[in-house]
Design an enzyme around this catalytic site. Structure first.
Site, PDB file in Angstrom:
ATOM      1  N   GLY A  33     -66.045  37.119 -26.464  1.00 35.79           N
ATOM      2  CA  GLY A  33     -65.894  37.275 -28.018  1.00 35.79           C
ATOM      3  C   GLY A  33     -66.662  38.087 -28.734  1.00 35.79           C
ATOM      4  O   GLY A  33     -67.671  38.796 -27.938  1.00 35.79           O
ATOM      5  N   THR A  35     -69.308  37.694 -30.736  1.00 37.14           N
ATOM      6  CA  THR A  35     -70.599  37.420 -30.940  1.00 37.14           C
ATOM      7  C   THR A  35     -71.516  37.643 -29.606  1.00 37.14           C
ATOM      8  O   THR A  35     -72.429  38.130 -29.468  1.00 37.14           O
ATOM      9  CB  THR A  35     -70.918  35.838 -31.669  1.00 37.14           C
ATOM     10  OG1 THR A  35     -69.793  35.888 -32.552  1.00 37.14           O
ATOM     11  CG2 THR A  35     -72.411  35.776 -32.032  1.00 37.14           C
ATOM     12  N   LYS A 100     -63.479  26.007 -28.338  1.00 32.99           N
ATOM     13  CA  LYS A 100     -63.668  27.604 -27.862  1.00 32.99           C
ATOM     14  C   LYS A 100     -62.579  27.899 -27.377  1.00 32.99           C
ATOM     15  O   LYS A 100     -61.404  27.095 -27.091  1.00 32.99           O
ATOM     16  CB  LYS A 100     -64.770  27.483 -26.795  1.00 32.99           C
ATOM     17  CG  LYS A 100     -66.296  27.536 -27.164  1.00 32.99           C
ATOM     18  CD  LYS A 100     -66.970  27.641 -26.017  1.00 32.99           C
ATOM     19  CE  LYS A 100     -67.104  28.816 -25.134  1.00 32.99           C
ATOM     20  NZ  LYS A 100     -66.991  30.445 -26.087  1.00 32.99           N
ATOM     21  N   GLY A 101     -61.989  29.289 -27.015  1.00 35.10           N
ATOM     22  CA  GLY A 101     -61.067  29.769 -26.461  1.00 35.10           C
ATOM     23  C   GLY A 101     -60.290  30.601 -27.434  1.00 35.10           C
ATOM     24  O   GLY A 101     -59.261  31.193 -27.078  1.00 35.10           O
ATOM     25  N   GLY A 103     -60.662  33.511 -28.164  1.00 38.41           N
ATOM     26  CA  GLY A 103     -60.504  34.923 -27.543  1.00 38.41           C
ATOM     27  C   GLY A 103     -59.903  34.799 -26.166  1.00 38.41           C
ATOM     28  O   GLY A 103     -59.506  35.805 -25.409  1.00 38.41           O
ATOM     29  N   GLU A 109     -65.155  30.375 -19.400  1.00 38.02           N
ATOM     30  CA  GLU A 109     -66.341  30.195 -20.298  1.00 38.02           C
ATOM     31  C   GLU A 109     -66.825  28.535 -19.899  1.00 38.02           C
ATOM     32  O   GLU A 109     -67.863  28.348 -19.796  1.00 38.02           O
ATOM     33  CB  GLU A 109     -65.958  30.065 -21.605  1.00 38.02           C
ATOM     34  CG  GLU A 109     -65.751  31.471 -22.082  1.00 38.02           C
ATOM     35  CD  GLU A 109     -65.362  31.506 -23.422  1.00 38.02           C
ATOM     36  OE1 GLU A 109     -65.424  32.580 -24.066  1.00 38.02           O
ATOM     37  OE2 GLU A 109     -64.671  30.817 -24.080  1.00 38.02           O
ATOM     38  N   LYS A 127     -68.367  28.972 -38.794  1.00 37.87           N
ATOM     39  CA  LYS A 127     -68.105  28.147 -37.648  1.00 37.87           C
ATOM     40  C   LYS A 127     -68.292  26.602 -37.817  1.00 37.87           C
ATOM     41  O   LYS A 127     -67.723  25.795 -36.732  1.00 37.87           O
ATOM     42  CB  LYS A 127     -68.739  28.553 -36.277  1.00 37.87           C
ATOM     43  CG  LYS A 127     -68.339  30.005 -36.020  1.00 37.87           C
ATOM     44  CD  LYS A 127     -66.939  30.473 -35.903  1.00 37.87           C
ATOM     45  CE  LYS A 127     -66.841  31.820 -35.803  1.00 37.87           C
ATOM     46  NZ  LYS A 127     -67.157  32.579 -34.439  1.00 37.87           N
TER      47      LYS A 127
HETATM   48  C1  5RP Z   1     -63.431  33.331 -26.400  1.00 37.16           C
HETATM   49  C2  5RP Z   1     -64.524  32.172 -27.375  1.00 37.16           C
HETATM   50  C3  5RP Z   1     -65.165  32.901 -28.449  1.00 37.16           C
HETATM   51  O1  5RP Z   1     -66.442  32.649 -28.004  1.00 37.16           O
HETATM   52  C4  5RP Z   1     -65.002  32.233 -29.537  1.00 37.16           C
HETATM   53  O2  5RP Z   1     -63.615  32.627 -29.764  1.00 37.16           O
HETATM   54  C5  5RP Z   1     -65.865  32.822 -30.411  1.00 37.16           C
HETATM   55  O3  5RP Z   1     -65.459  33.991 -30.998  1.00 37.16           O
HETATM   56  P1  5RP Z   1     -66.144  35.155 -31.685  1.00 37.16           P
HETATM   57  O4  5RP Z   1     -67.698  35.173 -31.559  1.00 37.16           O
HETATM   58  O5  5RP Z   1     -65.420  36.440 -31.641  1.00 37.16           O
HETATM   59  O6  5RP Z   1     -66.188  34.410 -33.347  1.00 37.16           O
HETATM   60  O7  5RP Z   1     -64.371  31.110 -27.033  1.00 37.16           O
HETATM   61  O8  5RP Z   1     -62.594  32.451 -25.620  1.00 37.16           O
END
Ligand code: 5RP
Length: 234
Positions: A33, A35, A100-101, A103, A109, A127
């Site tokens: 993701g 971050t 989560k997920g 991405g 993960e 978040k």
């Molecule tokens: C990917 C994830 C990411 O950690 C989650 O979607 C947060 O993403 P971002 O940092 O782009 O907001 O779980 O599967």
């Protein structure tokens, strides 16, 4: 929705704060993701300055990025535990219950998180939620079981939608070759029960509820980065 410059700055600040948890010689879990990607980039800079660590990545893309930054990649054949894993989240609720997920990488993960002595979440303060579920819960399913799993998820009160690839080529396929169902709901009142109910559906590979896994969240906003632990309420 494209992120604002403020949100990007917050993600960067959280990623920077996570570097303090990394010590020389550690095996580091590398999340996925935007971050987590910032964290990997910062870690790569440290490695290029001489820091010696090894990484276990939670996605093909994070592994490729890490290698390109000279972070040496290891695996569970060589290391059964990860010293510290750093990853993002889509929602953070009290008790550090996470979704989560977003991405699409939730399976690896969760494997990385489950093998980590310390699982640190990096996120911007958009978040933070009181109750999980405004963000659709991703559920990874075996392709042939999708119609059956969809029906069972509907009985649990979800509206599952098969995730589509961003390039319009058809359904999104995970690193492990499965489908993802984004499960819309009015909110997840009892995450532990929901996690158990979803886990009991044959054909589900994994779901995006991460409960009792995160040690702390490094949450960044306009006022800087604060650390949240599981005993805090909001
Ligand atoms: C990917 C994830 C990411 O950690 C989650 O979607 C947060 O993403 P971002 O940092 O782009 O907001 O779980 O599967």
């Amino acid at each position: 929705m494209p992120e604002s410059p403020q949100q990007h700055a917050a993600k960067l600040a959280a990623a920077q704060a996570a570097l303090h948890f990394v010590q020389p010689g550690m095996v580091v879990g590398l999340g996925s993701g935007t971050t987590a990607t910032l964290f990997i980039q910062l870690l790569g800079e440290r490695v290029q300055q001489g820091l010696q660590v090894q990484g276990i990545a939670s996605s093909d893309s994070s592994e490729q990025l890490s290698r390109s930054l000279s972070i040496s990649i290891t695996n569970f054949e060589k290391h059964r535990t990860i010293d510290v894993a750093v990853d993002g989240a889509d929602e953070v609720a009290p008790g550090l219950a996470l979704i989560k997920g977003g991405g699409g990488k939730l399976l690896r993960e969760k494997i990385v998180a489950s093998a980590s002595k310390r699982f640190i979440i990096v996120a911007d303060d958009t978040k933070l939620v009181r109750q999980l579920g405004r963000f659709p819960l991703p559920v990874e399913v075996i392709r042939m079981a999708e119609p059956l799993v969809t029906e069972r998820l509907r009985v649990l009160g979800f509206t599952p939608v098969i995730r589509q690839a961003k390039d319009g080529s058809g359904p999104y396929i995970t690193d492990e070759g499965n489908l993802l169902l984004d499960c819309h709901s009015d909110g997840i009142a009892d995450p532990a029960k929901t996690a158990a109910d979803i886990r009991a559906i044959v054909g589900v590979v994994e779901h995006g509820l991460f409960l009792g896994m995160a040690e702390r969240v490094l949450l960044a906003g306009a006022d800087g980065v604060r650390e949240i632990t599981a005993d805090e309420r909001w």
